[in-house]
Design a protein around this motif. Structure first.
Motif, mmCIF file in Angstrom:
data_model
loop_
_atom_site.group_PDB
_atom_site.id
_atom_site.type_symbol
_atom_site.label_atom_id
_atom_site.label_comp_id
_atom_site.label_asym_id
_atom_site.label_seq_id
_atom_site.Cartn_x
_atom_site.Cartn_y
_atom_site.Cartn_z
ATOM 1 N N SER A 199 0.825 -1.203 0.000
ATOM 2 C CA SER A 199 0.000 0.000 0.000
ATOM 3 C C SER A 199 0.864 1.260 0.000
ATOM 4 C CB SER A 199 -0.900 0.002 1.243
ATOM 5 O OG SER A 199 -1.385 1.290 1.529
ATOM 6 N N ARG A 200 0.526 2.212 -0.890
ATOM 7 C CA ARG A 200 1.252 3.481 -0.924
ATOM 8 C C ARG A 200 1.085 4.219 0.420
ATOM 9 N NH1 ARG A 200 2.157 1.537 -5.619
ATOM 10 N NH2 ARG A 200 1.578 2.579 -7.567
ATOM 11 N N ARG A 201 -0.146 4.237 0.935
ATOM 12 C CA ARG A 201 -0.402 4.975 2.175
ATOM 13 C C ARG A 201 0.377 4.381 3.352
ATOM 14 N NH1 ARG A 201 -4.334 7.890 3.867
ATOM 15 N NH2 ARG A 201 -4.979 6.402 5.460
ATOM 16 N N ARG A 202 0.387 3.071 3.458
ATOM 17 C CA ARG A 202 1.144 2.448 4.552
ATOM 18 C C ARG A 202 2.634 2.725 4.404
ATOM 19 N NH1 ARG A 202 -1.957 -3.438 4.614
ATOM 20 N NH2 ARG A 202 -3.988 -2.633 5.314
ATOM 21 N N THR A 203 3.100 2.786 3.165
ATOM 22 C CA THR A 203 4.501 3.105 2.920
ATOM 23 C C THR A 203 4.822 4.498 3.445
ATOM 24 O OG1 THR A 203 4.520 1.713 0.941
ATOM 25 C CG2 THR A 203 6.255 3.346 1.122
ATOM 26 N N PHE A 204 3.949 5.467 3.156
ATOM 27 C CA PHE A 204 4.170 6.824 3.645
ATOM 28 C C PHE A 204 4.157 6.886 5.171
ATOM 29 C CE2 PHE A 204 2.453 8.414 -0.595
ATOM 30 C CZ PHE A 204 3.651 8.980 -0.990
ATOM 31 N N VAL A 205 3.182 6.243 5.783
ATOM 32 C CA VAL A 205 3.066 6.281 7.241
ATOM 33 C C VAL A 205 4.299 5.668 7.903
ATOM 34 C CG1 VAL A 205 1.780 5.361 9.209
ATOM 35 C CG2 VAL A 205 0.541 6.351 7.271
ATOM 36 N N LEU A 206 4.736 4.515 7.395
ATOM 37 C CA LEU A 206 5.926 3.874 7.960
ATOM 38 C C LEU A 206 7.157 4.742 7.738
ATOM 39 C CD1 LEU A 206 7.279 1.452 9.296
ATOM 40 C CD2 LEU A 206 7.362 0.329 7.058
ATOM 41 N N GLY A 207 7.281 5.316 6.540
ATOM 42 C CA GLY A 207 8.456 6.130 6.225
ATOM 43 C C GLY A 207 8.587 7.342 7.114
ATOM 44 N N GLY A 244 18.388 5.498 4.523
ATOM 45 C CA GLY A 244 17.789 4.222 4.154
ATOM 46 C C GLY A 244 16.274 4.233 4.317
ATOM 47 N N SER A 245 15.792 4.799 5.420
ATOM 48 C CA SER A 245 14.339 4.890 5.649
ATOM 49 C C SER A 245 13.678 5.767 4.595
ATOM 50 C CB SER A 245 14.070 5.471 7.044
ATOM 51 O OG SER A 245 14.642 4.669 8.052
ATOM 52 N N MET A 246 14.335 6.889 4.307
ATOM 53 C CA MET A 246 13.792 7.834 3.332
ATOM 54 C C MET A 246 13.692 7.199 1.946
ATOM 55 S SD MET A 246 12.874 11.029 2.935
ATOM 56 C CE MET A 246 12.442 11.954 1.461
ATOM 57 N N GLN A 247 14.755 6.563 1.502
ATOM 58 C CA GLN A 247 14.770 6.008 0.151
ATOM 59 C C GLN A 247 13.876 4.775 0.026
ATOM 60 O OE1 GLN A 247 15.875 7.506 -2.306
ATOM 61 N NE2 GLN A 247 17.420 8.931 -1.575
ATOM 62 N N THR A 248 13.776 3.993 1.068
ATOM 63 C CA THR A 248 12.968 2.777 0.996
ATOM 64 C C THR A 248 11.475 3.091 1.009
ATOM 65 O OG1 THR A 248 14.691 1.537 2.152
ATOM 66 C CG2 THR A 248 12.503 0.544 2.074
ATOM 67 N N PHE A 249 11.056 4.045 1.834
ATOM 68 C CA PHE A 249 9.629 4.221 2.065
ATOM 69 C C PHE A 249 9.043 5.551 1.572
ATOM 70 C CE2 PHE A 249 11.115 1.310 5.441
ATOM 71 C CZ PHE A 249 10.351 0.206 5.104
ATOM 72 N N LEU A 250 9.867 6.534 1.241
ATOM 73 C CA LEU A 250 9.298 7.842 0.916
ATOM 74 C C LEU A 250 9.639 8.361 -0.478
ATOM 75 C CD1 LEU A 250 9.703 9.727 4.338
ATOM 76 C CD2 LEU A 250 7.700 8.559 3.405
ATOM 77 N N ASN A 251 10.894 8.315 -0.883
ATOM 78 C CA ASN A 251 11.258 8.966 -2.136
ATOM 79 C C ASN A 251 10.559 8.352 -3.342
ATOM 80 O OD1 ASN A 251 12.776 11.043 -1.162
ATOM 81 N ND2 ASN A 251 14.739 10.284 -1.910
#
Length: 490
Positions: A338-346, A384-391
């Motif tokens: 899920s895109r939304r879950r990716t944003f929340v986790l990131g 790592g968090s930024m590139q994996t879940f947000l960018n």
């Protein structure tokens, strides 16, 4: 000879028509080659924005830069990128995605040469602005081109390849800086060598784009149905190409009867205005994570943490490596998570990393031998968090959420605001670090990231698993903001 789809030539084709499944074959490999060529724009984006990280220190000495002019050199590219983002979107709407990327490659090449041979600060700023125009256009046009070329089933991973190439470009800049800086660091003009490397991928982008097709969605929107169908037949199976062309044509026909989506129409339409605000909010939130402070001033941050100048150049490669690893993981999960879950986790992870960097700099004062290594570890964890879940998720979502007739405008506006935010941060970050130190800056980033977490959780809709045409219908009707639809449950 072209015909106009939906208006005269294309039968049927509603947005809910079932499409034949994707199949393997030469067309899938051809799609991969097209995506690879286009993403050289992302590679250039990454290299040009990050090479300043290692080039800045010797450039400051040779050109006699002050703290303010150092910020101007860094941010001039970013202000240029803001202009390039919004003008690139308009140009690609009128002139085509492919030809816009070709023009962009010439700006990359010319701007690099101006920077390499600059005699002074003023000419350097001109060269950096030219590069910025190309970077901004790349950040707008390339993701849109990839999203419009991709089947919806793999749109996330295909569009996300651009972000992957951006971080590859950033890593390449860090590696080149480390090698050139440590081998020829004592020679005058070493920073010119660092800047010169970007001319090679600029040539590759120009030559490659001469051999790839125009976006079929742009072609249909401009009345060239036969050409669009011919393009789709090279990228899909025959049955899928014909069905997809009819689907795009049907929506284009319906859309042409509703609203001509210039900026006045967008701002006067409740739901389009809201999706534009969400897009710009995503862009601002991405920049205020602080990621580009690391990418532009990483050597300075690591130097303040306790590394020597040469050691900071080498240590700077570590965030670049983890950025590539994170982007690769992001591509693997983009079509299934899920895109939304990716944003929340990131945003949860980046908030935690900033808090820990601030706490670490308080508990480990300057001179403590653990200080540089702990801060380096936390910076790597943040990147790592930024590139994996947000960018990747941010750029893919921006390329998806806008309807066809406002896609370039919406993407351009969102990325314009993104680059302005980036530029202001780049301009004032050296001053902020000088005044507040690492502690104050990263505690501030933690607060902003927490606000971004609230924003994405309450406002950003789910886009995974829907075709661009289905998303367009949901956006223009306002259904995308219904809670079940927004959360991806309907």
């Amino acid at each position: 000879m072209s015909t106009t789809p939906g208006r005269s030539a294309a039968p049927g084709g509603g947005v809910h028509d079932a499409l034949p499944p994707l199949t393997d074959g030469p067309h899938r490999r051809r799609l991969g080659v097209v995506a690879l060529i286009a993403t050289f724009g992302g590679l250039l984006f990454g290299y040009d924005t990050s090479v300043i990280n290692g080039a800045l220190e010797p450039m400051v000495r040779e050109l006699g830069l002050t703290t303010l002019t150092e910020g101007v050199v860094t941010s001039s590219l970013l202000f240029g990128a803001a202009v390039g983002a919004i003008s690139g979107g308009r140009l690609s709407d009128a002139w085509g995605r492919r030809r816009s990327i070709l023009l962009m490659s010439l700006f990359f090449f010319g701007g690099a040469l101006v920077c390499v041979f600059t005699p002074n600060f003023e000419v350097m700023v001109v060269g950096r602005v030219v590069l910025g125009l190309a970077v901004g256009a790349a950040s707008t046009v390339v993701p849109v081109y990839l999203a419009e070329m991709a089947p919806y089933e793999i749109r996330g991973s295909l569009s996300g390849r651009n972000e992957m190439m951006i971080v590859v470009g950033q890593l390449a800049a860090f590696v080149v800086n480390a090698i050139v800086g440590n081998v020829w660091g004592e020679h005058a003009g070493v920073w010119r060598i660092m800047l010169a490397f970007v001319t090679l991928p600029a040539v590759a982008l120009f030559v490659g784009m001469l051999r790839v097709p125009e976006s079929p969605r742009w072609l249909i929107d401009h009345g060239h149905y036969d050409e669009a169908l011919a393009v789709l037949r090279t990228l899909r199976s025959e049955e899928r190409a014909e069905a997809e062309a009819r689907q795009i044509a049907g929506l284009t026909h319906e859309d042409s009867k509703r609203v001509p989506m210039d900026w006045r129409s967008v701002l006067s339409h409740r739901w389009l205005r809201r999706i534009l605000l969400i897009g710009t909010g995503l862009g601002v939130a991405q920049q205020l994570t602080g990621i580009n402070s690391i990418m532009y001033y990483g050597q300075s941050i690591l130097g303040e943490a306790g590394f020597s100048s040469s050691a900071a150049l080498i240590a700077n490669v570590a965030p670049g490596v983890i950025a590539v690893v994170g982007a690769f993981i992001a591509l693997r999960i983009m079509d299934t998570f899920s895109r939304r879950r990716t944003f929340v986790l990131g945003y949860s992870l980046t908030t935690a990393c900033h808090l820990l960097i601030g706490i670490g700099s308080v508990l480990l004062p300057v001179g403590n031998p653990l200080r540089p290594w702990v801060i380096l570890f936390l910076v790597v964890a943040f990147v790592g968090s930024m590139q994996t879940f947000l960018n990747v998720a941010t750029w893919v979502t921006l390329s998806e959420i806008f309807p066809q007739r406002m896609r370039a405008f919406g993407m351009g506006t969102s990325v314009f605001v993104l680059w302005i935010t980036n530029a202001l941060l780049g301009l004032w970050f050296p001053t902020l670090v000088s005044a507040l130190g690492i502690t104050g800056c990263f505690f501030g980033f933690a607060v902003v990231n927490l606000l971004a977490l609230v924003f994405v959780k309450t406002q950003v809709p789910e886009t995974r698993g829907r075709s661009l045409e289905q998303l367009e219908e949901a956006v223009t009707s306002g259904a995308i903001h219904d809670r079940a639809v927004r959360d991806g449950l309907a």
